[in-house]
Design an enzyme around this catalytic site. Structure first.
Site, mmCIF file in Angstrom:
data_model
loop_
_atom_site.group_PDB
_atom_site.id
_atom_site.type_symbol
_atom_site.label_atom_id
_atom_site.label_comp_id
_atom_site.label_asym_id
_atom_site.label_seq_id
_atom_site.Cartn_x
_atom_site.Cartn_y
_atom_site.Cartn_z
ATOM 1 N N HIS A 190 0.829 -1.205 0.000
ATOM 2 C CA HIS A 190 0.000 0.000 0.000
ATOM 3 C C HIS A 190 0.864 1.255 0.000
ATOM 4 O O HIS A 190 0.622 2.201 -0.752
ATOM 5 C CB HIS A 190 -0.901 0.029 1.239
ATOM 6 C CG HIS A 190 -1.863 -1.096 1.325
ATOM 7 N ND1 HIS A 190 -2.821 -1.330 0.368
ATOM 8 C CD2 HIS A 190 -2.020 -2.071 2.256
ATOM 9 C CE1 HIS A 190 -3.519 -2.405 0.710
ATOM 10 N NE2 HIS A 190 -3.055 -2.865 1.843
ATOM 11 N N ARG A 297 -8.411 1.451 -9.091
ATOM 12 C CA ARG A 297 -8.475 0.375 -8.106
ATOM 13 C C ARG A 297 -9.654 0.633 -7.168
ATOM 14 O O ARG A 297 -9.530 1.356 -6.182
ATOM 15 C CB ARG A 297 -7.173 0.312 -7.306
ATOM 16 C CG ARG A 297 -5.905 0.121 -8.145
ATOM 17 C CD ARG A 297 -4.699 0.055 -7.224
ATOM 18 N NE ARG A 297 -3.447 -0.117 -7.931
ATOM 19 C CZ ARG A 297 -2.603 0.870 -8.237
ATOM 20 N NH1 ARG A 297 -2.904 2.121 -7.897
ATOM 21 N NH2 ARG A 297 -1.476 0.621 -8.863
ATOM 22 N N ARG A 333 -11.593 -1.308 -12.466
ATOM 23 C CA ARG A 333 -11.418 -2.706 -12.093
ATOM 24 C C ARG A 333 -12.351 -3.035 -10.935
ATOM 25 O O ARG A 333 -12.413 -2.296 -9.956
ATOM 26 C CB ARG A 333 -9.961 -2.967 -11.679
ATOM 27 C CG ARG A 333 -9.683 -4.422 -11.296
ATOM 28 C CD ARG A 333 -8.214 -4.639 -10.959
ATOM 29 N NE ARG A 333 -7.829 -4.003 -9.713
ATOM 30 C CZ ARG A 333 -6.563 -3.940 -9.258
ATOM 31 N NH1 ARG A 333 -5.595 -4.458 -9.976
ATOM 32 N NH2 ARG A 333 -6.296 -3.351 -8.113
ATOM 33 N N GLU A 437 -3.275 -11.936 -15.105
ATOM 34 C CA GLU A 437 -2.391 -12.004 -13.943
ATOM 35 C C GLU A 437 -1.979 -13.440 -13.634
ATOM 36 O O GLU A 437 -0.961 -13.667 -12.985
ATOM 37 C CB GLU A 437 -3.106 -11.438 -12.707
ATOM 38 C CG GLU A 437 -3.576 -10.010 -12.863
ATOM 39 C CD GLU A 437 -4.549 -9.615 -11.775
ATOM 40 O OE1 GLU A 437 -4.096 -9.026 -10.784
ATOM 41 O OE2 GLU A 437 -5.749 -9.902 -11.921
ATOM 42 N N ASN A 460 2.404 -7.176 -11.701
ATOM 43 C CA ASN A 460 2.832 -7.477 -10.330
ATOM 44 C C ASN A 460 2.487 -8.918 -9.944
ATOM 45 O O ASN A 460 3.327 -9.673 -9.459
ATOM 46 C CB ASN A 460 2.175 -6.526 -9.326
ATOM 47 C CG ASN A 460 2.501 -5.076 -9.608
ATOM 48 O OD1 ASN A 460 3.404 -4.775 -10.367
ATOM 49 N ND2 ASN A 460 1.752 -4.180 -8.992
ATOM 50 N N ASP A 461 1.223 -9.289 -10.149
ATOM 51 C CA ASP A 461 0.807 -10.653 -9.806
ATOM 52 C C ASP A 461 1.322 -11.674 -10.812
ATOM 53 O O ASP A 461 1.721 -12.775 -10.436
ATOM 54 C CB ASP A 461 -0.718 -10.740 -9.714
ATOM 55 C CG ASP A 461 -1.231 -10.420 -8.309
ATOM 56 O OD1 ASP A 461 -0.444 -10.525 -7.353
ATOM 57 O OD2 ASP A 461 -2.407 -10.055 -8.170
ATOM 58 N N ARG A 471 5.801 -12.015 -3.452
ATOM 59 C CA ARG A 471 6.515 -10.745 -3.601
ATOM 60 C C ARG A 471 6.685 -10.004 -2.281
ATOM 61 O O ARG A 471 7.516 -9.107 -2.185
ATOM 62 C CB ARG A 471 5.770 -9.854 -4.601
ATOM 63 C CG ARG A 471 4.399 -9.407 -4.138
ATOM 64 C CD ARG A 471 3.581 -8.851 -5.272
ATOM 65 N NE ARG A 471 2.365 -8.225 -4.783
ATOM 66 C CZ ARG A 471 1.262 -8.079 -5.499
ATOM 67 N NH1 ARG A 471 1.224 -8.534 -6.733
ATOM 68 N NH2 ARG A 471 0.202 -7.477 -4.998
ATOM 69 N N CYS A 508 -0.514 -2.626 -16.985
ATOM 70 C CA CYS A 508 -0.849 -1.660 -15.930
ATOM 71 C C CYS A 508 -0.212 -1.976 -14.586
ATOM 72 O O CYS A 508 -0.545 -1.364 -13.581
ATOM 73 C CB CYS A 508 -2.361 -1.527 -15.773
ATOM 74 S SG CYS A 508 -3.190 -3.035 -15.303
#
Length: 588
Positions: A190, A297, A333, A437, A460-461, A471, A508
């Site tokens: 975050h 998000r 999303r 993802e 990221n995922d 991660r 993204c």
């Protein structure tokens, strides 16, 4: 000097402001006069009554929108609030030791944390989280939680925290934060996301930093190298202030390109979109020259809400985002909760062994169909607002793994359209897209493309799933590198399939805003990138230094390399040739 993970580039010199679970202002740390004790007890009891009323209201709302089982968490919290031992301790400290109510709550939280934090039993850890939640709600009624009050801090504020949660970021209000340091977290935590979206230098994963620094201490944050320096001497301060000025000047110079269209050196047009969490981020995206919003998000609406946002609240929020966003284009999303982002009333009461592989994202939404449909209806209504104003809201579903899931969400959208039609509410059907993802979806992308209008890659995922490495686990997160050969080959295939099928594709994840990976993605044929708003000017400047032919040549050479380290070293050398002045704006 302490070393952590560099998560948001730049240098900040300022004054530490430590966020504890319960913020006790300087005025609240004083001893009460004997004549003030009765009034302080009354103030605590008023806060307790208000907290109880909040909890009962939240329980009713969540029960009606999600279900009675999920709403039970608020009844548990109310039972803690009225617990005799809980109340007895607070009253005793106010009466016998003349503590203010906020100071008594802080002491209570410290006591419970010491007692339970080392427990191995999940039940006791959950009880600690429940007590913390109740204490935070009480504190909110007693003071401006997490906001510095009294005398303002001297110098620029550097927030130091265990981890900066979305609700804490909101509570900071308009505090002018110049840097962020957290004890835990990673490139995708975050704190990292919030810092990058605002262009704030940040370092995560600095173990034990809260034991070494206190509010008011001078501190330096180097978000390029991951260094944090507490109480620097005059020579170090002078050196870092110079670096800070150079960083700010370079950012300001790059921001001058905000009104220019994004294109490569040979004139090839690009889409540089923004990842956002809020209206503030949408406004920042416009100021930084983004051409639209590539990822909103929506989970931050839930994470910062006291209970659960209803359809009308969500509809208004999506309309506000659209109105503030650049380019009249927003990709929304649906709720992506789970893993490191949890909401207790959605069943996150028991820790899963492998949360990133478990009950999260679209899987959780399927488990709560009415809750899921409330969000989709709000988005469909907001799309009608967008169309009326000459734009569009694209609807995107996260963590789609199988074709069956994609067909299922399409069916749910049709049902939501029917419900709105029956209710006589205006709506418009948006383009439907999926996030790639999960490796299974990347492998079957040709089949998926037949049933969606666009694709976004959540790098990221995708990286952590491809590399089988959490991660957020410091023991293995070095494997989660977006420049790993396996990642590059997977992305190349996905991008090629989308381009051949003439389906729009955007990356993204954090990969889109990194200088080295931008060059490679361009060489793969990608022309749409979505990133933290603060990175848009930097990427726009780099794009103007490189042609398609150069990017393709660099990618071909990188593809022949068999290790991640070779790819990284090669790209570092190439970037030094292409745009050496941009080195200060990336993390190590």
């Amino acid at each position: 000097m302490r070393k952590g993970i560099a998560v948001s580039p730049g240098v900040a010199v300022g004054t530490a402001y430590c966020i504890n679970q319960v913020y006790v202002s300087p005025t609240a740390q004083r001893k009460l006069a004997h004549t003030e004790i009765s009034a302080e007890l009354a103030r605590y009891e008023t806060a307790r009554d208000m907290t109880a009323a909040d909890l009962r209201a939240f329980e009713r709302k969540v029960a009606s929108q999600v279900g009675p089982e999920e709403a039970a968490i608020f009844a548990v919290h109310e039972s803690i609030l009225w617990d005799a031992a809980f109340t007895k301790k607070i009253r005793a400290w106010i009466v016998d030791e003349r503590l203010t109510a906020p100071a008594a709550l802080s002491r209570l939280m410290d006591e419970y944390t010491e007692r339970f934090s080392g427990a191995s039993e999940e039940f006791l850890k959950e009880r600690l989280n429940d007590v913390r939640d109740v204490v935070m709600r009480l504190s909110a009624h007693l003071s401006d939680v997490l906001k510095p009050d009294g005398e303002p801090l001297e110098g620029n504020v550097i927030v130091v925290a265990e981890e900066l949660l979305p609700s804490q970021a909101v509570a900071l209000g308009n505090v002018d934060v110049h840097g962020i340091v957290t004890q835990t977290g990673s490139q995708t935590s975050h704190a990292a996301i919030i810092a990058r979206s605002r262009g704030i230098p940040a370092v995560s994963g600095v173990a034990g930093i809260l034991k070494q620094v206190k509010t008011g201490d001078p501190i330096v944050v180097d978000g390029r190298t991951g260094h944090v320096i507490v109480e620097p001497d005059s020579e170090v301060l002078t050196a870092y202030r110079k670096l800070e000025r150079e960083f700010v000047n370079l950012k300001n110079e790059l921001a001058a390109n905000r009104y220019e269209p994004a294109h490569l050196k040979d004139g090839t047009p690009l889409q540089l979109l923004a990842n956002i969490n809020s209206v503030h981020d949408a406004q920042t995206a416009a100021a930084m020259g983004a051409s639209g919003v590539g990822l909103f998000r929506t989970e931050y609406l839930y994470l910062t809400h006291p209970d659960v946002p209803d359809e009308e609240e969500q509809y208004c929020a999506y309309c506000d985002i659209f109105d503030a966003a650049p380019g009249k284009t927003v990709t929304v999303r649906t709720l992506d909760i789970g893993g490191d982002k949890t909401i207790p009333y959605l069943g996150h009461r028991h820790q899963e062994a492998n949360p990133f592989l478990g009950w999260r994202s679209i899987r959780l939404s399927f488990e709560h169909p009415e809750f899921f449909m409330t969000q989709i209806r709000a988005i469909l209504r907001a799309q009608e607002h967008a169309v009326r104003h000459g734009g569009t809201l694209r609807l995107m579903f996260p963590m789609i793994t199988t074709l069956e899931e994609l067909l299922r969400v399409r069916k749910i959208v049709r049902r939501c359209c029917q419900k709105l039609e029956e209710a006589g509410k205006p709506y418009a059907r948006p383009p439907l897209g999926i996030m790639i993802e999960v490796p299974a979806a990347a492998v079957t992308i040709p089949t998926m493309l037949k049933y969606c209008d666009f694709v976004s890659v959540g790098s990221n995922d995708l990286v952590q799933y491809l590399m089988a490495a959490d991660r957020d686990n410091p023991k293995v997160n070095h494997l989660c590198d977006s420049l790993a050969p396996a990642v590059l080959r997977t992305l190349q295939r996905v991008i090629r399939c989308c381009n051949r099928a003439d389906k729009p594709i955007t990356v993204c994840g954090e990969m889109a805003g990194k200088l080295s990976s931008f060059v490679l993605l361009t060489g793969m044929g990608l022309r749409s990138f979505s990133m933290s708003p603060a990175f848009v000017p930097t990427i726009k400047d780099l794009a103007a230094h490189i042609t398609v032919e150069q990017a393709e040549a660099i990618f071909k050479r990188a593809c022949r390399m068999t290790t991640t380290s070779r790819v990284k070293n090669f790209l570092h050398e190439e970037l030094e040739k292409i745009a050496p002045e941009l080195g200060a704006l990336q993390t190590d």
